[in-house]
Motif scaffolding. Structure first.
Motif, PDB file in Angstrom:
ATOM      1  N   SER A  61       0.806  -1.226   0.000  1.00  0.00           N
ATOM      2  CA  SER A  61       0.000   0.000   0.000  1.00  0.00           C
ATOM      3  C   SER A  61       0.839   1.276   0.000  1.00  0.00           C
ATOM      4  N   LEU A  62       2.032   1.215   0.574  1.00  0.00           N
ATOM      5  CA  LEU A  62       2.908   2.385   0.584  1.00  0.00           C
ATOM      6  C   LEU A  62       4.049   2.262  -0.415  1.00  0.00           C
ATOM      7  N   LYS A  63       3.998   1.217  -1.222  1.00  0.00           N
ATOM      8  CA  LYS A  63       4.960   1.017  -2.308  1.00  0.00           C
ATOM      9  C   LYS A  63       6.417   1.062  -1.816  1.00  0.00           C
ATOM     10  N   PHE A  64       6.685   0.307  -0.726  1.00  0.00           N
ATOM     11  CA  PHE A  64       8.051   0.268  -0.198  1.00  0.00           C
ATOM     12  C   PHE A  64       9.024  -0.132  -1.312  1.00  0.00           C
ATOM     13  N   PRO A  65      10.225   0.408  -1.276  1.00  0.00           N
ATOM     14  CA  PRO A  65      11.222   0.078  -2.303  1.00  0.00           C
ATOM     15  C   PRO A  65      11.699  -1.373  -2.187  1.00  0.00           C
ATOM     16  N   GLU A  66      12.308  -1.859  -3.249  1.00  0.00           N
ATOM     17  CA  GLU A  66      12.794  -3.240  -3.279  1.00  0.00           C
ATOM     18  C   GLU A  66      13.782  -3.551  -2.168  1.00  0.00           C
ATOM     19  N   TYR A  67      14.514  -2.553  -1.708  1.00  0.00           N
ATOM     20  CA  TYR A  67      15.522  -2.794  -0.663  1.00  0.00           C
ATOM     21  C   TYR A  67      14.917  -2.903   0.738  1.00  0.00           C
ATOM     22  N   PHE A  68      13.590  -2.822   0.874  1.00  0.00           N
ATOM     23  CA  PHE A  68      12.949  -2.983   2.180  1.00  0.00           C
ATOM     24  C   PHE A  68      13.410  -4.297   2.807  1.00  0.00           C
ATOM     25  N   GLY A  69      13.896  -4.239   4.042  1.00  0.00           N
ATOM     26  CA  GLY A  69      14.543  -5.381   4.682  1.00  0.00           C
ATOM     27  C   GLY A  69      13.655  -6.348   5.430  1.00  0.00           C
ATOM     28  N   TRP A  70      12.338  -6.147   5.442  1.00  0.00           N
ATOM     29  CA  TRP A  70      11.402  -7.061   6.081  1.00  0.00           C
ATOM     30  C   TRP A  70      11.722  -7.308   7.552  1.00  0.00           C
ATOM     31  N   ASN A  71      12.079  -6.228   8.268  1.00  0.00           N
ATOM     32  CA  ASN A  71      12.272  -6.274   9.717  1.00  0.00           C
ATOM     33  C   ASN A  71      11.775  -4.949  10.282  1.00  0.00           C
ATOM     34  N   TRP A  72      11.698  -4.835  11.594  1.00  0.00           N
ATOM     35  CA  TRP A  72      11.092  -3.651  12.213  1.00  0.00           C
ATOM     36  C   TRP A  72      11.908  -2.386  11.994  1.00  0.00           C
ATOM     37  N   ASP A  73      13.224  -2.495  11.996  1.00  0.00           N
ATOM     38  CA  ASP A  73      14.046  -1.301  11.738  1.00  0.00           C
ATOM     39  C   ASP A  73      13.809  -0.783  10.313  1.00  0.00           C
ATOM     40  N   ALA A  74      13.758  -1.703   9.359  1.00  0.00           N
ATOM     41  CA  ALA A  74      13.508  -1.316   7.965  1.00  0.00           C
ATOM     42  C   ALA A  74      12.094  -0.762   7.797  1.00  0.00           C
ATOM     43  N   PHE A  75      11.141  -1.341   8.519  1.00  0.00           N
ATOM     44  CA  PHE A  75       9.760  -0.865   8.485  1.00  0.00           C
ATOM     45  C   PHE A  75       9.701   0.593   8.939  1.00  0.00           C
ATOM     46  N   TYR A  76      10.324   0.885  10.075  1.00  0.00           N
ATOM     47  CA  TYR A  76      10.370   2.264  10.578  1.00  0.00           C
ATOM     48  C   TYR A  76      11.084   3.184   9.583  1.00  0.00           C
ATOM     49  N   ASP A  77      12.210   2.735   9.053  1.00  0.00           N
ATOM     50  CA  ASP A  77      12.952   3.560   8.090  1.00  0.00           C
ATOM     51  C   ASP A  77      12.085   3.928   6.890  1.00  0.00           C
ATOM     52  N   CYS A  78      11.333   2.968   6.373  1.00  0.00           N
ATOM     53  CA  CYS A  78      10.471   3.250   5.214  1.00  0.00           C
ATOM     54  C   CYS A  78       9.338   4.203   5.590  1.00  0.00           C
ATOM     55  N   LEU A  79       8.712   4.008   6.738  1.00  0.00           N
ATOM     56  CA  LEU A  79       7.650   4.915   7.180  1.00  0.00           C
ATOM     57  C   LEU A  79       8.177   6.338   7.372  1.00  0.00           C
ATOM     58  N   ARG A  80       9.379   6.434   7.859  1.00  0.00           N
ATOM     59  CA  ARG A  80       9.999   7.739   8.106  1.00  0.00           C
ATOM     60  C   ARG A  80      10.353   8.444   6.803  1.00  0.00           C
ATOM     61  N   ASP A  81      10.641   7.699   5.763  1.00  0.00           N
ATOM     62  CA  ASP A  81      11.109   8.273   4.506  1.00  0.00           C
ATOM     63  C   ASP A  81       9.944   8.573   3.559  1.00  0.00           C
ATOM     64  N   LEU A  82       9.395   7.581   2.913  1.00  0.00           N
ATOM     65  CA  LEU A  82       8.260   7.684   1.983  1.00  0.00           C
ATOM     66  C   LEU A  82       8.477   8.651   0.819  1.00  0.00           C
ATOM     67  N   GLU A  83       9.717   8.997   0.526  1.00  0.00           N
ATOM     68  CA  GLU A  83      10.011   9.946  -0.556  1.00  0.00           C
ATOM     69  C   GLU A  83       9.595   9.412  -1.925  1.00  0.00           C
ATOM     70  N   TRP A  84       9.584   8.105  -2.112  1.00  0.00           N
ATOM     71  CA  TRP A  84       9.252   7.500  -3.403  1.00  0.00           C
ATOM     72  C   TRP A  84       7.775   7.666  -3.756  1.00  0.00           C
ATOM     73  N   LEU A  85       6.933   8.075  -2.809  1.00  0.00           N
ATOM     74  CA  LEU A  85       5.512   8.235  -3.093  1.00  0.00           C
ATOM     75  C   LEU A  85       5.198   9.493  -3.907  1.00  0.00           C
ATOM     76  N   SER A  86       6.115  10.401  -3.990  1.00  0.00           N
ATOM     77  CA  SER A  86       5.898  11.660  -4.708  1.00  0.00           C
ATOM     78  C   SER A  86       4.648  12.383  -4.213  1.00  0.00           C
ATOM     79  N   SER A  87       4.436  12.347  -2.916  1.00  0.00           N
ATOM     80  CA  SER A  87       3.320  13.072  -2.320  1.00  0.00           C
ATOM     81  C   SER A  87       3.858  13.940  -1.188  1.00  0.00           C
ATOM     82  N   ASP A  88       3.094  14.960  -0.862  1.00  0.00           N
ATOM     83  CA  ASP A  88       3.496  15.865   0.213  1.00  0.00           C
ATOM     84  C   ASP A  88       3.023  15.365   1.566  1.00  0.00           C
TER      85      ASP A  88
END
Length: 161
Positions: A61-88
């Motif tokens: 649903s949030l279109k995590f990048p391919e490098y998403f590590g499938w662990n809680w640290d990576a989950f937090y990192d992706c939620l914190r970033d979300l730059e690939w969504l091209s939304s404000d």
């Protein structure tokens, strides 16, 4: 932060970026930005029975990048970033949020902690008004029967963070 406020019995505001609702929803003016592009992700807590299914729903649903590590640290990192969504701005709606990872207390703690930390990281204080704004809103929907207890538990868990 972490103070529980409510305007009625259908919406509890844990923080400017985290809301618990009974499905009637939090008022839109509290969720939507005044302008800009918005990405909305709608997920089902009933389907988040383990870590893999939780990561899968968020990744899709949030279109995590391919490098998403499938662990809680990576989950937090992706939620914190979300730059690939091209939304404000991003709105994450988790329906049946009180059922997320119901049989795994440790994973449940990691999940809600990651949501909290990402929301806090993506927030800022508007000066001179002193109002806290966020580029993400987490809407946790649950049954009316469990909403007050669920919101209270989250508020207590994060009140000093």
């Amino acid at each position: 932060m972490g103070e529980l406020t409510t305007e009625d019995t259908s919406a509890f505001h844990i923080a400017p970026w985290m809301h618990v609702t009974t499905g009637g929803g939090a008022p839109l003016d509290q969720l939507l930005p005044t302008s800009g592009r918005v990405h909305v992700a709608r997920l089902s807590g009933k389907d988040m029975v383990d870590e893999v299914s939780t990561f899968q729903q968020f990744s899709e649903s949030l279109k995590f990048p391919e490098y998403f590590g499938w662990n809680w640290d990576a989950f937090y990192d992706c939620l914190r970033d979300l730059e690939w969504l091209s939304s404000d701005y991003c709105i994450v709606i988790v329906e049946s949020a009180d059922e997320v990872l119901a049989d795994d207390d440790d994973a449940r703690e990691e999940f809600f902690s990651a949501l909290w930390r990402a929301g806090k990281q993506r927030s800022y204080t508007k000066r001179p008004e002193g109002v806290t704004l966020s580029t993400i809103s987490i809407v946790l929907s649950c049954s009316e029967k469990s909403s007050a207890t669920f919101a209270g538990q989250l508020g207590e868990r994060f009140k000093n963070r």
